[in-house]
Structure formats: C-alpha cells, structure tokens
Design an enzyme around this catalytic site. Structure first.
Site, PDB file in Angstrom:
ATOM      1  N   LYS A  11       0.838  -1.210   0.000  1.00 63.46           N
ATOM      2  CA  LYS A  11       0.000   0.000   0.000  1.00 63.46           C
ATOM      3  C   LYS A  11       0.875   1.263   0.000  1.00 63.46           C
ATOM      4  CE  LYS A  11      -3.738  -2.411   2.457  1.00 63.46           C
ATOM      5  NZ  LYS A  11      -4.685  -2.340   3.614  1.00 63.46           N
ATOM      6  N   PHE A  59     -15.200   3.155   6.993  1.00 68.45           N
ATOM      7  CA  PHE A  59     -13.820   3.365   6.564  1.00 68.45           C
ATOM      8  C   PHE A  59     -13.652   3.261   5.052  1.00 68.45           C
ATOM      9  CE2 PHE A  59     -14.149  -1.193   7.593  1.00 68.45           C
ATOM     10  CZ  PHE A  59     -13.630  -1.790   6.448  1.00 68.45           C
ATOM     11  N   ARG A  87      -1.531 -14.339   4.295  1.00 72.57           N
ATOM     12  CA  ARG A  87      -2.325 -13.694   5.356  1.00 72.57           C
ATOM     13  C   ARG A  87      -1.632 -13.898   6.719  1.00 72.57           C
ATOM     14  NH1 ARG A  87      -6.908 -10.524   4.132  1.00 72.57           N
ATOM     15  NH2 ARG A  87      -7.990 -11.376   5.955  1.00 72.57           N
ATOM     16  N   THR A  93      -5.482  -7.516  10.752  1.00 79.29           N
ATOM     17  CA  THR A  93      -5.744  -6.199  10.151  1.00 79.29           C
ATOM     18  C   THR A  93      -5.221  -5.042  11.000  1.00 79.29           C
ATOM     19  OG1 THR A  93      -7.747  -7.149   9.186  1.00 79.29           O
ATOM     20  CG2 THR A  93      -7.582  -4.736   9.214  1.00 79.29           C
ATOM     21  N   ARG A 104       2.708  -6.642   9.372  1.00 80.54           N
ATOM     22  CA  ARG A 104       1.988  -5.564  10.052  1.00 80.54           C
ATOM     23  C   ARG A 104       2.459  -5.384  11.487  1.00 80.54           C
ATOM     24  NH1 ARG A 104      -3.885  -7.451   7.576  1.00 80.54           N
ATOM     25  NH2 ARG A 104      -3.849  -6.175   5.665  1.00 80.54           N
ATOM     26  N   HIS A 121      -1.921  -5.624   1.496  1.00 80.57           N
ATOM     27  CA  HIS A 121      -3.179  -6.331   1.258  1.00 80.57           C
ATOM     28  C   HIS A 121      -2.837  -7.723   0.787  1.00 80.57           C
ATOM     29  CE1 HIS A 121      -7.094  -7.426  -0.476  1.00 80.57           C
ATOM     30  NE2 HIS A 121      -6.390  -7.912  -1.474  1.00 80.57           N
TER      31      HIS A 121
HETATM   32  P1  DAT Z   1      -7.641  -7.067   5.588  1.00 80.12           P
HETATM   33  O1  DAT Z   1      -6.802  -6.067   4.823  1.00 80.12           O
HETATM   34  O2  DAT Z   1      -6.922  -7.557   6.818  1.00 80.12           O
HETATM   35  O3  DAT Z   1      -8.183  -8.174   4.712  1.00 80.12           O
HETATM   36  P2  DAT Z   1     -10.311  -5.902   5.495  1.00 80.12           P
HETATM   37  O4  DAT Z   1     -10.433  -6.528   4.135  1.00 80.12           O
HETATM   38  O5  DAT Z   1     -11.369  -6.210   6.488  1.00 80.12           O
HETATM   39  O6  DAT Z   1      -8.896  -6.256   6.155  1.00 80.12           O
HETATM   40  O7  DAT Z   1     -10.259  -4.307   5.336  1.00 80.12           O
HETATM   41  C1  DAT Z   1      -9.557  -3.692   4.280  1.00 80.12           C
HETATM   42  C2  DAT Z   1      -8.702  -2.585   4.865  1.00 80.12           C
HETATM   43  O8  DAT Z   1      -9.541  -1.565   5.421  1.00 80.12           O
HETATM   44  C3  DAT Z   1      -7.809  -3.019   6.014  1.00 80.12           C
HETATM   45  O9  DAT Z   1      -6.579  -3.541   5.573  1.00 80.12           O
HETATM   46  C4  DAT Z   1      -7.655  -1.760   6.790  1.00 80.12           C
HETATM   47  C5  DAT Z   1      -8.977  -1.062   6.628  1.00 80.12           C
HETATM   48  N1  DAT Z   1      -9.911  -1.372   7.735  1.00 80.12           N
HETATM   49  C6  DAT Z   1     -10.539  -2.557   7.971  1.00 80.12           C
HETATM   50  N2  DAT Z   1     -11.341  -2.499   9.048  1.00 80.12           N
HETATM   51  C7  DAT Z   1     -11.216  -1.226   9.507  1.00 80.12           C
HETATM   52  C8  DAT Z   1     -11.791  -0.522  10.618  1.00 80.12           C
HETATM   53  N3  DAT Z   1     -12.659  -1.106  11.464  1.00 80.12           N
HETATM   54  N4  DAT Z   1     -11.404   0.764  10.814  1.00 80.12           N
HETATM   55  C9  DAT Z   1     -10.552   1.386   9.983  1.00 80.12           C
HETATM   56  N5  DAT Z   1      -9.973   0.778   8.911  1.00 80.12           N
HETATM   57  C10 DAT Z   1     -10.305  -0.505   8.686  1.00 80.12           C
HETATM   58 MG    MG Z   2      -9.472  -7.960   3.050  1.00 81.42          MG
END
Ligand code: DAT
Ligand code: MG
Length: 139
Positions: A11, A59, A87, A93, A104, A121
């Site tokens: 990212k 978000f 992962r 996350t 992370r 990601h």
């Molecule tokens: P991941 O990237 O672990 O698969 P995700 O697909 O649920 O997580 O979300 C995509 C991205 O959005 C994640 O990398 C960071 C952001 N994100 C997720 N949940 C969030 C939250 N509750 N508050 C703020 N940002 C969030």
């Molecule tokens: Mg995701």
C-alpha cells in the site's frame, strides 16, 4: 493440481517508507514464488472494484482515498496454500494487535487515521484471488 496464486498489494504507506523490498523478501524467504510485480497509481474506478465488499462501511471512503494517495505495488505470488500463508505473514488487520514477526506487527502501528494503514493487502480466498488478480493484471 494447479499452483495457488494470491494478489498482494504494498500500500502507499509501505511504498513511501521503502518497504517494498522487505515485503518481497519475506514472501520469497517463506518459499513462495513471485510471478508478477507492477507499480501503479491506482485510480478510483480500479479501487472501487477491488474493495467492492467494503462499500457502505465507515472506513470505505478513507480507504479509497488512502489507496489513491501514492503509488502502490501489486504482486502475484504463488505456491501451495499461498493465500492463507501470506495472510499469516501479513498478520491481523489492526497493526497494534498484529503479532511481532508479521509484516503488520513489525512494520506498522496505529496512526490515528480513519482508515487503518497496515502496509499490505492479501487476497482472503481463492475466489477473491482470481477476481483481484484480474483487476490488477488484466489479460
Ligand atoms: P484485511 O486487509 O486484513 O483483509 P479488510 O479486508 O477487512 O482487512 O479491510 C480492508 C482494509 O480496510 C484493512 O486492511 C484496513 C482497513 N480497515 C478494515 N477495518 C477497519 C476498521 N474497522 N477501521 C478502519 N480501517 C479498517
Ligand atoms: Mg481484506
């Protein structure tokens, strides 16, 4: 049996901080293959496709804005169980909670922003991987 593939993104925070090499190194050190790498500046329409599952969440707009804020690096990696393996390398996350030893957990922290900035990601299922690889590496 065909080799599993996953779509990984470094990212804008990871690119800006010079962590592309570190991320690729961790993928390779784990034993996965790097099949394709592409640096790009993602536009809104591409990100709307990529993050379609998150439309409507609080978000979502900050996430799209963040992902457009600078160049990103898209990577296709392959290997048996690479989707869950990456992962695991990435960590959970929330970078505050991601275990030390993960990308992370080692390289990111909570910056107090509306969207979590967490360096990478990774596709979360075989269906997502096929869909996301087609978005970033169209045939
Ligand atoms: P991941 O990237 O672990 O698969 P995700 O697909 O649920 O997580 O979300 C995509 C991205 O959005 C994640 O990398 C960071 C952001 N994100 C997720 N949940 C969030 C939250 N509750 N508050 C703020 N940002 C969030
Ligand atoms: Mg995701």
């Amino acid at each position: 049996m065909s080799t599993e593939k996953t779509l990984i993104l470094v990212k804008p925070d990871g690119v800006a901080r010079g962590l592309v090499g570190d991320v690729i190194s961790r993928i390779e050190s784990k034993g996965y293959s790097i099949d394709a790498v592409r640096m790009l500046k993602a536009d809104r329409s591409l990100l709307e496709k990529h993050y379609a599952e998150h439309v409507g969440k609080a978000f979502y707009e900050p996430l799209v804005e963040f992902m457009m804020s600078g160049p990103i690096v898209a990577i296709v990696a392959s290997g048996n169980r690479v989707i869950e393996g990456f992962r695991s390398l990435a960590g959970v996350t929330d970078p505050t909670l991601a275990a030390p030893g993960t990308i992370r957990g080692d390289l990111a922290r909570d910056q107090g922003t509306k969207v979590v900035q967490n360096i990478v990601h990774g596709s979360d299922s075989p269906e997502s991987a096929v869909r996301e690889i087609e978005i970033f590496f169209p045939k």
